[in-house]
Design an enzyme around this catalytic site. Structure first.
Site, PDB file in Angstrom:
ATOM      1  N   GLU A 151       0.807  -1.223   0.000  1.00 61.18           N
ATOM      2  CA  GLU A 151       0.000   0.000   0.000  1.00 61.18           C
ATOM      3  C   GLU A 151       0.841   1.275   0.000  1.00 61.18           C
ATOM      4  O   GLU A 151       0.792   2.080   0.940  1.00 61.18           O
ATOM      5  CB  GLU A 151      -0.962   0.001   1.193  1.00 61.18           C
ATOM      6  N   GLU A 311      -6.635  -7.995  -0.695  1.00 54.57           N
ATOM      7  CA  GLU A 311      -7.026  -8.029   0.716  1.00 54.57           C
ATOM      8  C   GLU A 311      -8.483  -7.640   0.857  1.00 54.57           C
ATOM      9  O   GLU A 311      -8.972  -6.740   0.176  1.00 54.57           O
ATOM     10  CB  GLU A 311      -6.225  -7.000   1.531  1.00 54.57           C
ATOM     11  N   GLU A 359      -3.214  -4.392  15.237  1.00 53.65           N
ATOM     12  CA  GLU A 359      -4.148  -5.150  14.401  1.00 53.65           C
ATOM     13  C   GLU A 359      -4.664  -6.418  15.071  1.00 53.65           C
ATOM     14  O   GLU A 359      -5.194  -7.308  14.413  1.00 53.65           O
ATOM     15  CB  GLU A 359      -3.516  -5.431  13.039  1.00 53.65           C
TER      16      GLU A 359
HETATM   17  C1  GLA Z   1      -4.109  -2.783   4.839  1.00 56.14           C
HETATM   18  C2  GLA Z   1      -2.733  -3.403   4.881  1.00 56.14           C
HETATM   19  C3  GLA Z   1      -2.640  -4.622   5.730  1.00 56.14           C
HETATM   20  C4  GLA Z   1      -3.465  -4.470   6.975  1.00 56.14           C
HETATM   21  C5  GLA Z   1      -4.880  -4.163   6.613  1.00 56.14           C
HETATM   22  C6  GLA Z   1      -5.804  -4.066   7.789  1.00 56.14           C
HETATM   23  O1  GLA Z   1      -4.861  -3.102   3.769  1.00 56.14           O
HETATM   24  O2  GLA Z   1      -2.225  -3.676   3.605  1.00 56.14           O
HETATM   25  O3  GLA Z   1      -1.282  -4.819   6.035  1.00 56.14           O
HETATM   26  O4  GLA Z   1      -2.942  -3.465   7.759  1.00 56.14           O
HETATM   27  O5  GLA Z   1      -4.903  -2.918   5.970  1.00 56.14           O
HETATM   28  O6  GLA Z   1      -7.099  -3.723   7.398  1.00 56.14           O
END
Ligand code: GLA
Ligand code: ZN
Length: 679
Positions: A151, A311, A359
């Protein structure tokens, strides 16, 4: 092309971070994954500190064991490079890797997505690690893709970025005169006599807060910084990409994107990515249309090719103010919705829940109880088994659309950085106005940009096309002259690519195509509205009312009140064989539904299927075979009368045209059309 032509199944899995827990858990993870029909894991997303404990020491032991474990268990791997968070020692030893934020504050070590994209240290160590990983694991045939960093996002205002920005400007403008012209520096005595006088636009210089939003005094400079920052990060992606390709030239490389993420121009990024992947985390308040729109955007940035849902959460996120559970059936429904809009793989964040840090309350395939008899696990197991049954029936299948919405990052930045005429004008709201009207009647839409042709479409809508970059006008003109239907809205055609107003009357270069001249724009505060009549019904005119004159166009509606009562609000103009519409104000959903219904009729475009409200239908076409997705977003069941003969791809049932099927609340059907009759 998602994971590529060699993949003959819908890949199903997600981020797996076994370096966070003891090895004795690994075998249990494997058992549970098998049970859930998981066949792919994304590995090594955040292990930089473990892989490189110090300047010259690298240690791959744990990753070696993980790679062996997953290979032995028949899992495919999407291999991440770990460069989304740098090691603490690196920040201490090479502080140039740390970012400086928009207030000019130099950050210390912490968080993630924390590296300055113009840091010499980052640009040295990140690609180096990617290259070493590729070299070490290149003989693993189960690696089917590479996942650079994670990301990409954010921004930096450090001195390295400032210097890189000046080099960028020099390259783009060549002369100071040209830069001064583009930035309009004769205003407020900003003339630059040396490239070194230019500083980054942030709260130390040109930026300020207005009603909680970041604004700028020099849109041209800020716009250029946005382009530069997006490109700086893209360059980091490219550097890793090249190192991976040296070792594994045939394996596709991606990075996980985030839908409508404003700081990065994904239409540019996609050109350097082998395939698109993205992370979908709809907020509880997001409508099915809003999620669908993001999938369509992600498909659209790379020529409508299929993508990977890298994801999503199986159940719950941790980072929203209220982390509502996905209701029973919702995860499955959202997964099929992604596939209906072009996803070829369904992956989760993450496989096993972490027990510490921020998380730990984020959902996972295996939760803290570690059991396989939870609601979430059972739902995941069912979906996995269904995907196995579907095989490759729609993989790489296209999503045929005759309607396109034009979207452009530069336009987004420029419009929303501009001061005036109204803070309430939001680009995405305008995009949604039109998208929703198509979504609700199940008319597929492509989201297209500058790199795409308009010719495959019958209708192109370009809401709030404030900026007309070079080439846009030509595309629109050719499209309309050739018989297309073009629609644009209030506050369009105003500026050029530097955010300089096109003189001679709005909407600038689009004036003759639209056959109008907009003389003024009236911004209505919240609670105030004008109105217009369209086809016998009265609709509100909100946010902005363009006051225009006809120059060849005909008025379809006029304003009902105020000093501009009787002036056109909506116009239609013939250019060549096509039509150009101008909707000079913002109205409500009922208006867009009615207006677009008329446009669809004019273009001869109909929905994928006739279904009850709240049921979405979409189609993917592979080798001339059509696969239909029926998605019931309602909580209650609905009945659907089928229009053709279909085969149910999940249970093998065959249906005849005229049959009535019941789709349960949050339920789905995947049907293939039979060569039989249609009513
Ligand atoms: C993002 C990140 C992951 C995680 C998720 C949690 O998409 O890429 O590493 O932190 O959020 O929702
Ligand atoms: Zn920087």
């Amino acid at each position: 092309m998602a994971y590529g032509k060699n993949v003959k199944e819908i890949l199903y899995g997600g981020d797996y971070n076994p370096e966070q827990w003891p090895r004795k858990t690994w075998e249990e993870d494997m058992r549970l994954m098998k049970k859930a029909h998981i066949n792919i894991v994304t590995l090594n997303t955040f292990s930089w500190a473990a892989l490189q404990p110090s300047e010259d020491r690298y240690c791959f032991d744990t990753l070696d064991s993980i790679m062996e474990l997953v290979r032995k268990n028949g899992l495919k791997v999407c291999m991440a490079t770990s460069t989304g968070a740098h090691p603490a020692w690196m920040a201490k030893r090479h502080p140039d890797i740390l970012r400086t934020d928009r207030s000019g504050m130099k950050r210390k070590f912490g968080g993630r997505h924390n590296s300055c994209p113009n840091s010499p240290s980052y640009r040295k160590y990140a690609p180096k690690l990617a290259g070493m990983l590729a070299k070490r694991y290149k003989n693993y045939e189960n690696i089917i893709a590479w996942h650079v960093s994670n990301e990409f996002g954010g921004e930096c205002y450090c001195e390295n970025c400032e210097q890189a920005f000046r080099r960028w400007l020099k390259k783009r403008f060549r002369t100071l005169e040209e830069m001064n012209r583009a930035f309009y520096t004769s205003f407020w005595g900003h003339t630059f006599y040396d490239w070194d006088e230019v500083v980054l636009p942030n709260f130390q210089s040109e930026h300020f807060l207005a009603d909680g939003e970041e604004r700028t005094m020099f849109q041209g400079i800020t716009l250029e910084y946005r382009r530069f920052m997006s490109e700086s990060m893209l360059e980091c992606f490219r550097l890793e990409y090249q190192e991976i390709k040296k070792e594994m030239p045939d394996i596709p490389v991606t990075t996980n994107l985030m839908g409508f993420y404003k700081p990065l121009d994904y239409q540019k990024w996609a050109q350097d990515m082998d395939f698109v992947s993205w992370d979908s985390y709809p907020a509880p308040k997001d409508s099915p249309a809003e999620t669908a729109l993001q999938h369509d955007l992600m498909r659209g940035i790379k020529k409508q090719q299929s993508f990977v849902l890298m994801e999503q959460t199986p159940s719950v996120t941790n980072w929203q103010p209220y982390n509502r559970l996905k209701r029973p059936g919702e995860m499955r429904l959202l997964s099929y919705q992604a596939m209906a809009h072009g996803a070829d793989a369904i992956q989760f964040f993450q496989i096993r829940r972490t027990i510490g840090a921020c998380e730990k309350f984020h959902g996972a395939v295996i939760d803290h109880a570690g059991r396989d008899d939870t609601r979430v696990f059972r739902e995941l197991e069912q979906l996995g088994s269904e995907l196995g049954r579907l095989g490759d029936v729609f993989l790489e299948g296209r999503t045929p659309a005759k309607t396109a919405i034009f979207f452009d990052w530069d336009n987004w930045w420029a419009l929303e950085y501009s001061a005036g005429p109204s803070i309430r004008m939001k680009y995405l709201d305008a995009i949604k106005d039109y998208y929703m009207a198509a979504f609700e009647v199940n008319i597929p839409v492509d989201i297209i940009g500058m790199a795409d042709e308009f010719d495959p479409y019958k209708i192109v809508v370009a809401p709030l096309l404030y900026m007309t970059k070079p080439g846009v006008e030509e595309k629109i003109r050719k499209f309309v002259e050739g018989g297309g239907i073009f629609i644009t809205t209030y506050f369009s055609g105003i500026v050029d690519e530097h955010d300089l107003v096109v003189q001679g009357g709005y909407p600038g270069r689009l004036r003759d195509i639209l056959g109008i001249w907009v003389e003024e724009n009236d911004a209505l505060p919240k609670g105030e509205e004008n109105s217009f009549v369209y086809k016998g019904n009265l609709y509100p005119a909100e946010i902005l009312c363009d006051l225009m004159h006809l120059e060849g166009a005909q008025a379809l509606s006029v304003y009902e009140k105020d000093f501009y009562q009787g002036m056109p609000a909506i116009t239609k103009n013939q250019t060549g064989r096509g039509w150009a519409y101008y909707v000079g104000t913002r109205s409500n959903h009922e208006f867009y539904q009615k207006f677009m219904a008329d446009i669809f009729t004019e273009a001869g475009i109909v929905g994928t299927m006739i279904v009850p409200r709240g049921v979405e239908t979409a189609v993917r076409v592979k080798n001339d075979k059509e696969i239909f997705f029926l998605l019931n977003h309602n909580r209650e069941s609905r009945q659907i009368v089928l229009d053709c003969d279909y085969k149910d791809l999940l249970n093998g049932n065959e249906y005849r045209a005229g049959d009535r099927i019941e789709i349960e609340g949050k339920g789905i059907f995947i049907l293939s059309s039979q060569t039989g009759k249609c009513k």
